[in-house]
Design a protein around this motif. Structure first.
Motif, PDB file in Angstrom:
ATOM      1  N   GLU A 173       0.761  -1.199   0.078  1.00 20.35           N
ATOM      2  CA  GLU A 173       0.202  -0.087   0.029  1.00 20.35           C
ATOM      3  C   GLU A 173       0.789   1.321  -0.037  1.00 20.35           C
ATOM      4  O   GLU A 173       0.231   2.427  -0.132  1.00 20.35           O
ATOM      5  CB  GLU A 173      -0.986  -0.073   1.299  1.00 20.35           C
ATOM      6  CG  GLU A 173      -2.116  -0.903   1.145  1.00 20.35           C
ATOM      7  CD  GLU A 173      -2.968  -0.997   2.386  1.00 20.35           C
ATOM      8  OE1 GLU A 173      -2.969   0.154   2.916  1.00 20.35           O
ATOM      9  OE2 GLU A 173      -3.645  -1.959   2.481  1.00 20.35           O
ATOM     10  N   SER A 205       3.322   5.471   6.736  1.00 20.27           N
ATOM     11  CA  SER A 205       2.015   5.484   6.116  1.00 20.27           C
ATOM     12  C   SER A 205       0.993   4.444   6.867  1.00 20.27           C
ATOM     13  O   SER A 205      -0.328   4.693   6.718  1.00 20.27           O
ATOM     14  CB  SER A 205       2.205   4.436   4.741  1.00 20.27           C
ATOM     15  OG  SER A 205       2.740   3.093   5.075  1.00 20.27           O
ATOM     16  N   ARG A 245       2.198  14.894   3.850  1.00 19.86           N
ATOM     17  CA  ARG A 245       0.929  14.272   3.934  1.00 19.86           C
ATOM     18  C   ARG A 245       0.453  13.884   2.575  1.00 19.86           C
ATOM     19  O   ARG A 245       0.614  14.631   1.606  1.00 19.86           O
ATOM     20  CB  ARG A 245      -0.015  15.207   4.476  1.00 19.86           C
ATOM     21  CG  ARG A 245       0.071  15.612   6.057  1.00 19.86           C
ATOM     22  CD  ARG A 245      -0.778  16.311   6.705  1.00 19.86           C
ATOM     23  NE  ARG A 245      -0.592  16.606   8.077  1.00 19.86           N
ATOM     24  CZ  ARG A 245      -0.218  17.708   8.655  1.00 19.86           C
ATOM     25  NH1 ARG A 245       0.528  18.497   7.767  1.00 19.86           N
ATOM     26  NH2 ARG A 245       0.134  17.872   9.763  1.00 19.86           N
ATOM     27  N   GLU A 246       0.016  12.542   2.263  1.00 14.26           N
ATOM     28  CA  GLU A 246      -0.422  12.259   0.897  1.00 14.26           C
ATOM     29  C   GLU A 246      -1.539  11.228   1.187  1.00 14.26           C
ATOM     30  O   GLU A 246      -1.496  10.251   1.939  1.00 14.26           O
ATOM     31  CB  GLU A 246       0.694  11.520   0.419  1.00 14.26           C
ATOM     32  CG  GLU A 246       0.687  11.136  -1.137  1.00 14.26           C
ATOM     33  CD  GLU A 246       1.653  10.085  -1.575  1.00 14.26           C
ATOM     34  OE1 GLU A 246       2.021   9.113  -1.505  1.00 14.26           O
ATOM     35  OE2 GLU A 246       2.567  11.149  -2.110  1.00 14.26           O
ATOM     36  N   ASN A 247      -2.693  11.761   0.653  1.00  9.59           N
ATOM     37  CA  ASN A 247      -3.883  10.950   0.620  1.00  9.59           C
ATOM     38  C   ASN A 247      -4.109  10.355   2.085  1.00  9.59           C
ATOM     39  O   ASN A 247      -4.705   9.068   2.317  1.00  9.59           O
ATOM     40  CB  ASN A 247      -3.832   9.572  -0.324  1.00  9.59           C
ATOM     41  CG  ASN A 247      -3.442   9.903  -1.678  1.00  9.59           C
ATOM     42  OD1 ASN A 247      -3.897  10.979  -2.315  1.00  9.59           O
ATOM     43  ND2 ASN A 247      -2.487   9.321  -2.376  1.00  9.59           N
ATOM     44  N   GLY A 248      -4.185  11.243   3.032  1.00 10.32           N
ATOM     45  CA  GLY A 248      -4.639  10.979   3.999  1.00 10.32           C
ATOM     46  C   GLY A 248      -3.720  10.094   5.253  1.00 10.32           C
ATOM     47  O   GLY A 248      -3.775   9.779   6.375  1.00 10.32           O
ATOM     48  N   ARG A 249      -2.483  10.008   4.398  1.00  7.81           N
ATOM     49  CA  ARG A 249      -1.376   9.384   5.266  1.00  7.81           C
ATOM     50  C   ARG A 249      -0.099  10.275   5.141  1.00  7.81           C
ATOM     51  O   ARG A 249      -0.061  11.286   4.655  1.00  7.81           O
ATOM     52  CB  ARG A 249      -1.142   7.957   4.702  1.00  7.81           C
ATOM     53  CG  ARG A 249      -2.278   6.968   4.804  1.00  7.81           C
ATOM     54  CD  ARG A 249      -1.893   5.637   4.158  1.00  7.81           C
ATOM     55  NE  ARG A 249      -3.201   4.806   4.341  1.00  7.81           N
ATOM     56  CZ  ARG A 249      -3.006   3.403   3.907  1.00  7.81           C
ATOM     57  NH1 ARG A 249      -2.153   3.129   3.213  1.00  7.81           N
ATOM     58  NH2 ARG A 249      -4.112   2.538   4.172  1.00  7.81           N
ATOM     59  N   TYR A 250       0.991   9.721   5.721  1.00  5.81           N
ATOM     60  CA  TYR A 250       2.279  10.297   5.724  1.00  5.81           C
ATOM     61  C   TYR A 250       3.397   9.450   4.817  1.00  5.81           C
ATOM     62  O   TYR A 250       2.960   8.176   4.346  1.00  5.81           O
ATOM     63  CB  TYR A 250       2.871  10.343   6.894  1.00  5.81           C
ATOM     64  CG  TYR A 250       2.280  11.152   8.120  1.00  5.81           C
ATOM     65  CD1 TYR A 250       1.998  12.525   8.097  1.00  5.81           C
ATOM     66  CD2 TYR A 250       1.502  10.691   9.248  1.00  5.81           C
ATOM     67  CE1 TYR A 250       1.335  13.363   9.059  1.00  5.81           C
ATOM     68  CE2 TYR A 250       0.697  11.245   9.970  1.00  5.81           C
ATOM     69  CZ  TYR A 250       0.867  12.633  10.150  1.00  5.81           C
ATOM     70  OH  TYR A 250      -0.040  13.195  11.024  1.00  5.81           O
ATOM     71  N   ARG A 251       4.119  10.098   4.230  1.00  7.28           N
ATOM     72  CA  ARG A 251       5.075   9.256   3.332  1.00  7.28           C
ATOM     73  C   ARG A 251       6.551   9.750   3.540  1.00  7.28           C
ATOM     74  O   ARG A 251       6.451  11.211   4.164  1.00  7.28           O
ATOM     75  CB  ARG A 251       4.996   9.307   2.044  1.00  7.28           C
ATOM     76  CG  ARG A 251       4.981  10.601   1.055  1.00  7.28           C
ATOM     77  CD  ARG A 251       5.057  10.203  -0.469  1.00  7.28           C
ATOM     78  NE  ARG A 251       6.378   9.612  -0.567  1.00  7.28           N
ATOM     79  CZ  ARG A 251       6.690   9.329  -1.775  1.00  7.28           C
ATOM     80  NH1 ARG A 251       5.923   9.346  -2.636  1.00  7.28           N
ATOM     81  NH2 ARG A 251       8.110   8.615  -1.964  1.00  7.28           N
TER      82      ARG A 251
END
Length: 311
Positions: free
Chosen positions: A52, A243, A291-297
């Motif tokens: 994911e 993530s 922040r990316e699509n409601g998550r972290y990366r």
């Protein structure tokens, strides 16, 4: 001393370094941890979870499992030489076969990074676990002696008091006997009270509370004149926890608190230019949090490759 394992050496390659202005930090390798470490330490970090976050491969994960490493950070700040966490250590009797009887050239690598043991002023212990205190000591005439004879060793008072009041199994007792008590007995360990807002222990070097993995764990914030960085300790073992912050370590003492700490630290770093430096991350070790699509990366930063020195 014959430890029964072949000497583990790394090629004489440049070490990665990051410049924060008036603070510089280098990664000093000890060993890459074996592939089975990831599934044991982070059992929720399955292949499906890794899939994911496609950005984890190839640097941070193999096809099926997270990649992890043991290393230290060597920091120059305010004219001081500081080592953050000291890895597993050589010739130590350990229950974990991957950590038992190591014979690495860690001290040679540390010296090549410009930090010969006698030059180190401060050793910061994020928490008192076996793979963070091992090079606190080395064998001298068959006795465990402080590796850094001129350094003050720091850990949080909360961390120290927790283990002092805990009934230890033999494996952990052995670790304290060979890697912690000799430093204490030599009068070199200092216990630091770390309030919620942190505690400055050297110019631009702050200990920040990061409880959960252990009750008194700290992260280490580096406030350079041009940039800020955070050394995670084991509040974040691996980038998959950006993530999926809910992925917890099997050795977290308080997993719910560990999650709260991790979420707080990531929220503070996200979408800034602050550098995250992972204590067990494989290379490239560092990056900024987005922040990316409601998550972290993690957007990886490889740093500058600095050639070995004979300092």
């Amino acid at each position: 001393m014959n430890t029964g394992t072949p000497r583990q050496t790394a090629p004489a390659i440049a070490t990665p370094a990051w410049n924060l202005g008036d603070i510089a930090v280098r990664r000093v390798d000890e060993i890459e941890l074996p592939p089975q470490t990831g599934p044991w330490l982070l059992p929720q970090a399955t292949k499906e979870v890794l899939d994911e976050a496609s950005w984890l491969r190839p640097d941070f994960a193999d096809a099926d499992v997270p990649r992890l490493a043991s290393h230290s950070f060597a920091v120059e700040a305010g004219g001081l030489r500081i080592v953050v966490d000291t890895g597993i250590g050589n010739a130590k009797t350990r229950a974990n076969p991957a950590w038992h009887g190591l014979d690495t050239d860690f001290l040679e690598r540390l010296t090549a990074a410009g930090f010969p043991p006698e030059s180190v002023d401060l050793v910061i212990t994020t928490h008192l676990h076996t793979d963070h205190v091992g090079w606190n000591t080395r064998l001298v005439d068959d006795e465990w002696a402080p590796t850094f004879p001129n350094a003050r060793y720091l850990t949080s008072r909360t961390e120290w008091d927790h283990w002092a009041a805990t009934e230890l199994d033999e494996a952990r007792s052995q670790m304290f006997r060979d890697s912690v008590h000799p430093v204490r007995d030599n009068g070199q360990y200092d216990l630091v009270d770390v309030p919620e807002h942190g505690r400055e222990v050297a110019p631009g070097i702050l200990l920040v509370p990061a409880p959960g993995h252990t009750p008194g764990q700290v992260a280490v914030e580096l406030r350079g004149s041009e940039r800020r960085a955070l050394i995670t300790g084991d509040s974040i073992h691996h980038p998959v926890q950006l993530s999926h912050p809910h992925v917890t370590s099997c050795v977290d003492i308080d997993p719910a608190q560990a999650l709260r700490t991790r979420s707080h630290l990531l929220d503070d770093l996200a979408d800034t230019d602050a550098l995250l430096l992972g204590t067990h991350f494989p290379r490239p070790t560092a990056g900024t949090v987005r922040r990316e699509n409601g998550r972290y990366r993690l957007l990886a930063e490889h740093g500058t490759e600095v050639p070995p020195t004979s300092a």
